[in-house]
Structure formats: structure tokens, C-alpha cells
Design a protein around this motif. Structure first.
Motif, PDB file in Angstrom:
ATOM      1  N   ALA A 282       0.802  -1.227   0.000  1.00 36.43           N
ATOM      2  CA  ALA A 282       0.000   0.000   0.000  1.00 36.43           C
ATOM      3  C   ALA A 282       0.833   1.274   0.000  1.00 36.43           C
ATOM      4  CB  ALA A 282      -0.956  -0.019   1.192  1.00 36.43           C
ATOM      5  N   PRO A 283       1.845   1.441   0.882  1.00 36.97           N
ATOM      6  CA  PRO A 283       2.569   2.720   0.873  1.00 36.97           C
ATOM      7  C   PRO A 283       3.320   2.972  -0.419  1.00 36.97           C
ATOM      8  CG  PRO A 283       3.636   1.149   2.351  1.00 36.97           C
ATOM      9  CD  PRO A 283       2.321   0.561   1.969  1.00 36.97           C
ATOM     10  N   GLY A 284       3.915   1.955  -0.995  1.00 37.45           N
ATOM     11  CA  GLY A 284       4.617   2.145  -2.259  1.00 37.45           C
ATOM     12  C   GLY A 284       3.681   2.496  -3.392  1.00 37.45           C
ATOM     13  N   PHE A 285       2.503   1.876  -3.403  1.00 39.52           N
ATOM     14  CA  PHE A 285       1.538   2.151  -4.476  1.00 39.52           C
ATOM     15  C   PHE A 285       1.021   3.577  -4.389  1.00 39.52           C
ATOM     16  CE2 PHE A 285      -2.779   2.208  -6.200  1.00 39.52           C
ATOM     17  CZ  PHE A 285      -2.553   1.693  -7.472  1.00 39.52           C
ATOM     18  N   THR A 286       0.587   3.988  -3.196  1.00 39.83           N
ATOM     19  CA  THR A 286       0.046   5.341  -3.070  1.00 39.83           C
ATOM     20  C   THR A 286       1.138   6.394  -3.237  1.00 39.83           C
ATOM     21  OG1 THR A 286       0.233   5.168  -0.642  1.00 39.83           O
ATOM     22  CG2 THR A 286      -1.893   4.615  -1.629  1.00 39.83           C
ATOM     23  N   TRP A 287       2.354   6.083  -2.803  1.00 40.49           N
ATOM     24  CA  TRP A 287       3.495   6.976  -3.047  1.00 40.49           C
ATOM     25  C   TRP A 287       3.642   7.194  -4.556  1.00 40.49           C
ATOM     26  CZ3 TRP A 287       8.884   6.288  -0.284  1.00 40.49           C
ATOM     27  CH2 TRP A 287       9.820   7.153  -0.845  1.00 40.49           C
ATOM     28  N   ALA A 288       3.623   6.116  -5.304  1.00 48.11           N
ATOM     29  CA  ALA A 288       3.839   6.206  -6.745  1.00 48.11           C
ATOM     30  C   ALA A 288       2.723   6.981  -7.433  1.00 48.11           C
ATOM     31  CB  ALA A 288       3.955   4.802  -7.332  1.00 48.11           C
ATOM     32  N   THR A 314       1.846  16.592   7.016  1.00 46.22           N
ATOM     33  CA  THR A 314       0.660  16.360   7.844  1.00 46.22           C
ATOM     34  C   THR A 314       0.005  15.029   7.513  1.00 46.22           C
ATOM     35  OG1 THR A 314       0.277  18.755   8.000  1.00 46.22           O
ATOM     36  CG2 THR A 314      -1.572  17.308   8.506  1.00 46.22           C
ATOM     37  N   VAL A 315      -0.038  14.673   6.227  1.00 43.48           N
ATOM     38  CA  VAL A 315      -0.612  13.386   5.814  1.00 43.48           C
ATOM     39  C   VAL A 315       0.227  12.235   6.374  1.00 43.48           C
ATOM     40  CG1 VAL A 315      -1.157  11.911   3.838  1.00 43.48           C
ATOM     41  CG2 VAL A 315      -1.668  14.355   3.745  1.00 43.48           C
ATOM     42  N   ILE A 316       1.558  12.357   6.316  1.00 48.28           N
ATOM     43  CA  ILE A 316       2.435  11.324   6.875  1.00 48.28           C
ATOM     44  C   ILE A 316       2.190  11.169   8.367  1.00 48.28           C
ATOM     45  CG2 ILE A 316       4.849  10.734   7.369  1.00 48.28           C
ATOM     46  CD1 ILE A 316       5.577  12.115   4.717  1.00 48.28           C
ATOM     47  N   THR A 317       2.096  12.297   9.076  1.00 48.66           N
ATOM     48  CA  THR A 317       1.862  12.258  10.522  1.00 48.66           C
ATOM     49  C   THR A 317       0.524  11.595  10.845  1.00 48.66           C
ATOM     50  OG1 THR A 317       3.156  14.294  10.764  1.00 48.66           O
ATOM     51  CG2 THR A 317       1.741  13.662  12.606  1.00 48.66           C
ATOM     52  N   THR A 318      -0.487  11.878  10.037  1.00 47.80           N
ATOM     53  CA  THR A 318      -1.791  11.233  10.235  1.00 47.80           C
ATOM     54  C   THR A 318      -1.689   9.719  10.054  1.00 47.80           C
ATOM     55  OG1 THR A 318      -2.900  13.226   9.428  1.00 47.80           O
ATOM     56  CG2 THR A 318      -4.191  11.185   9.468  1.00 47.80           C
ATOM     57  N   GLY A 319      -0.888   9.299   9.085  1.00 48.05           N
ATOM     58  CA  GLY A 319      -0.678   7.870   8.884  1.00 48.05           C
ATOM     59  C   GLY A 319      -0.072   7.202  10.097  1.00 48.05           C
ATOM     60  N   VAL A 320       0.913   7.855  10.727  1.00 43.96           N
ATOM     61  CA  VAL A 320       1.500   7.316  11.962  1.00 43.96           C
ATOM     62  C   VAL A 320       0.428   7.198  13.032  1.00 43.96           C
ATOM     63  CG1 VAL A 320       3.199   7.712  13.782  1.00 43.96           C
ATOM     64  CG2 VAL A 320       3.780   8.255  11.427  1.00 43.96           C
ATOM     65  N   GLY A 321      -0.434   8.222  13.130  1.00 45.85           N
ATOM     66  CA  GLY A 321      -1.498   8.183  14.124  1.00 45.85           C
ATOM     67  C   GLY A 321      -2.463   7.022  13.912  1.00 45.85           C
ATOM     68  N   VAL A 322      -2.788   6.724  12.665  1.00 46.79           N
ATOM     69  CA  VAL A 322      -3.688   5.604  12.374  1.00 46.79           C
ATOM     70  C   VAL A 322      -3.036   4.277  12.760  1.00 46.79           C
ATOM     71  CG1 VAL A 322      -4.848   4.329  10.523  1.00 46.79           C
ATOM     72  CG2 VAL A 322      -4.926   6.830  10.558  1.00 46.79           C
ATOM     73  N   LEU A 323      -1.745   4.126  12.460  1.00 50.24           N
ATOM     74  CA  LEU A 323      -1.044   2.896  12.843  1.00 50.24           C
ATOM     75  C   LEU A 323      -0.963   2.755  14.359  1.00 50.24           C
ATOM     76  CD1 LEU A 323       1.875   2.963  10.227  1.00 50.24           C
ATOM     77  CD2 LEU A 323      -0.154   1.512  10.202  1.00 50.24           C
ATOM     78  N   VAL A 338      -7.452  -3.755   8.039  1.00 48.84           N
ATOM     79  CA  VAL A 338      -7.948  -2.481   7.498  1.00 48.84           C
ATOM     80  C   VAL A 338      -7.168  -1.313   8.085  1.00 48.84           C
ATOM     81  CG1 VAL A 338      -9.940  -0.948   7.347  1.00 48.84           C
ATOM     82  CG2 VAL A 338     -10.236  -3.419   7.071  1.00 48.84           C
ATOM     83  N   GLY A 339      -6.954  -1.325   9.392  1.00 46.28           N
ATOM     84  CA  GLY A 339      -6.245  -0.227  10.036  1.00 46.28           C
ATOM     85  C   GLY A 339      -4.822  -0.077   9.540  1.00 46.28           C
ATOM     86  N   LEU A 340      -4.105  -1.191   9.455  1.00 52.74           N
ATOM     87  CA  LEU A 340      -2.728  -1.146   8.967  1.00 52.74           C
ATOM     88  C   LEU A 340      -2.689  -0.707   7.507  1.00 52.74           C
ATOM     89  CD1 LEU A 340      -1.268  -4.429  10.538  1.00 52.74           C
ATOM     90  CD2 LEU A 340      -0.969  -2.076  11.349  1.00 52.74           C
ATOM     91  N   LEU A 341      -3.655  -1.166   6.712  1.00 49.59           N
ATOM     92  CA  LEU A 341      -3.704  -0.801   5.293  1.00 49.59           C
ATOM     93  C   LEU A 341      -3.943   0.702   5.119  1.00 49.59           C
ATOM     94  CD1 LEU A 341      -3.686  -2.080   2.402  1.00 49.59           C
ATOM     95  CD2 LEU A 341      -6.185  -2.108   2.569  1.00 49.59           C
ATOM     96  N   VAL A 342      -4.873   1.265   5.884  1.00 48.96           N
ATOM     97  CA  VAL A 342      -5.177   2.695   5.768  1.00 48.96           C
ATOM     98  C   VAL A 342      -3.990   3.532   6.225  1.00 48.96           C
ATOM     99  CG1 VAL A 342      -6.626   4.551   6.657  1.00 48.96           C
ATOM    100  CG2 VAL A 342      -7.665   2.384   5.960  1.00 48.96           C
ATOM    101  N   GLY A 343      -3.396   3.177   7.363  1.00 52.77           N
ATOM    102  CA  GLY A 343      -2.243   3.930   7.853  1.00 52.77           C
ATOM    103  C   GLY A 343      -1.087   3.895   6.878  1.00 52.77           C
ATOM    104  N   ALA A 344      -0.812   2.722   6.322  1.00 50.44           N
ATOM    105  CA  ALA A 344       0.271   2.590   5.354  1.00 50.44           C
ATOM    106  C   ALA A 344      -0.006   3.405   4.096  1.00 50.44           C
ATOM    107  CB  ALA A 344       0.468   1.117   5.002  1.00 50.44           C
ATOM    108  N   ALA A 345      -1.259   3.379   3.627  1.00 49.99           N
ATOM    109  CA  ALA A 345      -1.621   4.119   2.417  1.00 49.99           C
ATOM    110  C   ALA A 345      -1.480   5.625   2.623  1.00 49.99           C
ATOM    111  CB  ALA A 345      -3.044   3.769   2.001  1.00 49.99           C
ATOM    112  N   LEU A 346      -1.860   6.127   3.786  1.00 52.18           N
ATOM    113  CA  LEU A 346      -1.708   7.551   4.076  1.00 52.18           C
ATOM    114  C   LEU A 346      -0.237   7.958   4.062  1.00 52.18           C
ATOM    115  CD1 LEU A 346      -4.342   8.091   6.919  1.00 52.18           C
ATOM    116  CD2 LEU A 346      -4.346   9.160   4.657  1.00 52.18           C
TER     117      LEU A 346
END
Length: 445
Positions: A282-288, A314-323, A338-346
Motif C-alpha cells: 500500500a505505501p509504495g503504491f500510493t506513493w507512486a 501532515t498526511v504522513i503524521t496522520t498515517g502514523v497516528g492511524v497505525l 484495514v487499520g494497517l492498510l489505511v495507515g500505510a496508504a496515508l
């Protein structure tokens, strides 16, 4: 052809990263080496740091093509050692051999971009190198999981190597050599050894003293980094030097949170490879996906870069918060997925919004000479990003693997990790704001 080959190498590099993340828990289970997560990560980092600081020296003395071929052969030797390993110790040794080549090739590859391409092509290649992760993030986990299940993790580490060899030979073939005379860079071997030593000290399995080892290793690495980066980098409040520190802290936050996702998903929530493959993709895909637009629409002006960088941070920081929230609630496996997927995607989205501009800000020559040569900056970019990555990931793997003799529960370890990354994310936002300021004054060398 040079630009295409560099982008294809980045594609294969992404495949390799997902492969390493996927097979890590499988190798540990097969070779009874889960307690050696930290030393394994140190074996991947310490030789890398031994070679990266001397990259500018290598570039000033030898042809890029020759360096590409030699270190690619070293990569193949290390991969064969890993694939044939019958114990975790041999696998760690093979990882160290691969890291020697990886450290040199990281600087050499950045030097090829800086030296071999005109500015417009350079920006497009940087955008392409981020965008190609759309394919790496999908095909990488698919390849890693499919090859591991069909042939075993050993063959999975070998099957892609012929493509890597062809791509690097093409770079060697089409890389234009420097025509102008330039001063030969010095090889900072002493500081390179200190840097490598620090990365190894972080992972020392010392039980209750492991926390002290992490702190001591991190301090050694930061001291050596300050010596090998352009003078005044850590004190800079503007210009390319400030951008280097922003790159280092951002890498620490992002990779410290995402590189360990396979371990968190597998060891904390019991997710199998077929499911955590989606999480690490997820993080690599959304990064790309994000970088495809931001890389082709660079924010070159200070104000535009500041707005984009702070939004991305701010988006990166939000991702850390979700994880953190996901690991704190300790949900069922399906909800954790789901939680890990959303945090990683953010986190990946934030990096895609930021990375091409931040890297371009480091590599672009300023109107006023800041005393940093192209080869020196190519090495500095790789070192800054890799130091942030290494300190965060080695400490994170050591913490998740052992709890540093303090915490036994794997779930609690994951919670503490993401909680510790939140204040670092605040520091990241401050350094990004500094990187958005143009060069104010010449930093004393």
C-alpha cells in the motif's frame, strides 16, 4: 536509453524491497532466527554505510559504467549466499555482502542521474522513479508471495537477478563520462567506519542494556553523518543543507513506520503472507500514484514548496497516528488488516506528494553557489536518506524482535514504536519548513 534504464532499475529495486519484507518472517521461521531481526537489519545497514560516504570518491576516480558492473556482480554473489543459507548466520553474511554493493550502487546511481542527465530529464526521471512504484508496489508483493509459495523463498531471491544485471549493463553502456576536469574527492574512510560501526551497535543484543546500545549507535551515526555531509548541514536553517536534514528526518519517520509492517502484521496480528502482502504494497503504491502528478508538476518556488511539503508532512503524521490507533486497540485480525492498510496508504500518499520535490530541491544547483559539487550532493542525498532510514528501522526491528529486554508483549512493542514516531513527525514538519526557505547566506565550510 539511460533514463529508461535508470527507471527500470528503480522498478527492480522496488521489487527487491517488497521481496525482502515478504521473505523476512519466512526466513526467520525456517532458520529459527526471529531473535536475530536486529542483527540481520544491521548486516543490511552497516556495510551500506561503509561504502556510501566514499561514493563521491569512487565517482571522481572511476567510470560509472565500470563501477555499475563490478558492484552488480557483488550483489549477485550476496544473493546466492542468502539463497543457499542453511543457518541464519550465513543468511546474515550474505545480506552483508549485498549491502556492500548496495551502498556503493546507491551513490553511483544518484551520480548517474546528477551527472548523466540534463535538468529537465533529471526532473522527469525523478518523477518516473517515483511513479514506477505503481508497478513495483503491485508486482513486487505478487512476485514475492507467488514465488515464495511456488518455489520457496530461496528461489524467490534469485529469479529476478538476470533482469537487474541487464538493466545495469545498459546504464553502463549509455552513461556519458565526464569531459571536464574536477577535483578528486577525498575518501572519508575513518568516518565511514564510524558510521558503519554505529549502525551495527544499534542492533547489539545486550538484553537490558540494548536500549543503551541503540542510543550509543544512533549518536555515533549522527556524529559521523555530520562529518561526511557538507559542512554546516545540521545547523542550516535554509537552502540545500536544510533540505538534506529534512530528507533525513522524513525518511526516519516514513521507513521507521512502514518497513516493519510485515513483522507487525505477522507477529502481532497473525496475518499470513497473502494478506500482509497488501499492507506492505500500500505505501509504495500510493506513493507512486501521488508522485506521478507531483513529480511532473514540480513546486520549484519557495512558497509553493512550503505549502506542498507541510501538507504532505501532515498526511504522513496522520498515517502514523492511524497505525498507533490500530496497534493500541488490538482489534481482530480483519479490523487490524484495514487499520494497517489505511495507515500505510496515508504514509505513502504523503511521501508521494513530497519526495520528488524534496529530492529535486537537493539536486538542483542554486543560483548562488553553495560550495557543494554535483558528486558531493549525490552522495549527501543518499547518505542523509539512508541514515534516517537505518537509525529508525534498525532500532524498530531490534525493538520489535526483543523489546530491548523491557517489554515482552509484541503488541505493546508495536504501540510504543508508533507512539515514539509521533514527536519525530513534529520535528519533520519543522525541518520541511526550513527546507522551503531559499539560501539565505553562504554556510561557512
Amino acid at each position: 536509453m539511460l533514463a529508461s534504464s535508470l527507471i527500470f532499475i528503480e522498478f527492480l529495486g522496488g521489487m527487491q524491497r517488497y521481496l525482502s519484507q515478504t521473505v523476512l518472517p519466512l526466513v526467520a521461521a525456517d532458520l529459527d532466527g526471529a531473535h536475530l531481526y536486529g542483527p540481520l537489519d544491521a548486516a543490511a545497514q552497516a556495510p551500506t554505510f561503509l561504502m556510501m560516504p566514499v561514493g563521491a570518491w569512487l565517482l571522481s576516480r572511476y567510470r560509472v559504467g565500470r563501477l555499475m558492473v563490478v558492484f552488480t556482480v557483488v550483489t549477485v554473489v550476496g544473493a546466492v549466499m542468502c539463497a543457499a543459507a542453511l543457518s541464519m548466520e550465513v543468511f546474515i553474511a550474505g545480506t552483508a555482502v549485498r549491502a556492500v554493493a548496495g551502498g556503493a550502487l546507491a551513490t553511483i546511481g544518484m551520480g548517474a542521474i546528477s551527472r548523466g542527465l540534463p535538468p529537465r530529464y533529471r526532473q522527469l526521471v525523478l518523477a518516473g522513479m517515483s511513479g514506477i512504484w505503481v508497478f513495483s508496489s503491485v508486482l513486487g508483493p505478487v512476485y514475492a508471495v507467488s514465488a515464495s509459495q511456488a518455489f520457496g523463498w530461496r528461489w524467490a531471491m534469485l529469479l529476478y537477478l538476470p533482469l537487474l544485471l541487464v538493466a545495469r549493463v545498459l546504464v553502463a553502456r549509455y552513461m556519458p563520462e565526464r569531459t571536464e576536469e574536477v577535483p578528486e574527492e577525498k575518501a572519508p574512510w575513518a568516518w565511514a567506519v564510524v558510521l558503519a560501526t554505529g549502525s551495527a551497535v544499534i542492533a547489539l543484543p545486550l538484553g537490558a542494556w540494548s536500549a543503551a546500545a541503540v542510543a550509543a549507535g544512533a549518536l555515533l551515526m549522527l556524529r559521523a553523518t555530520a562529518a561526511v555531509l557538507p559542512g554546516g548541514t545540521f545547523r542550516a536553517s535554509s537552502g540545500r543543507r536544510a533540505a538534506l536534514t529534512a530528507l533525513m528526518v522524513t525518511a526516519a519517520v516514513y521507513f521507521g513506520a512502514t518497513m516493519v509492517l510485515s513483522v507487525v502484521a505477522h507477529d502481532v496480528f497473525g496475518l499470513p503472507a497473502g494478506r500482509f502482502g497488501y499492507i506492505i504494497a500500500a505505501p509504495g503504491f500510493t506513493w507512486a500514484v501521488a508522485a506521478l502528478w507531483t513529480g511532473s508538476h514540480p513546486a520549484s518556488q519557495d512558497g509553493a514548496f512550503r505549502r506542498r511539503a507541510l501538507l504532505a508532512g501532515t498526511v504522513i503524521t496522520t498515517g502514523v497516528g492511524v497505525l498507533l490507533l490500530t496497534t493500541s486497540l488490538e482489534p481482530a485480525a480483519s479490523s487490524a488488516f484495514v487499520g494497517l492498510l489505511v495507515g500505510a496508504a496515508l504514509m505513502g500518499t504523503g511521501m508521494g506528494m513530497l519526495y520528488p520535490d524534496l529530492l529535486g530541491r537537493c539536486l538542483a544547483r542554486p543560483e548562488t553557489d553553495d560550495g557543494i559539487s554535483d558528486d558531493r550532493m549525490a552522495a549527501a542525498v543518499v547518505i542523509a536518506e539512508s541514515v534516517g532510514l537505518a537509525i529508525a528501522t534498525t532500532a524498530a526491528f531490534s525493538w520489535l524482535g526483543t523489546g530491548l529486554g523491557v517489554v515482552e508483549d509484541p503488541g505493546r512493542r508495536a504501540q510504543v514504536l508508533y507512539l515514539a514516531l509521533l514527536p519525530l513527525a513534529v520535528v519533520m514538519l519543522g525541518r520541511l519548513a526550513a527546507a522551503a526557505r531559499g539560501e539565505r547566506a553562504r554556510v561557512r565550510q
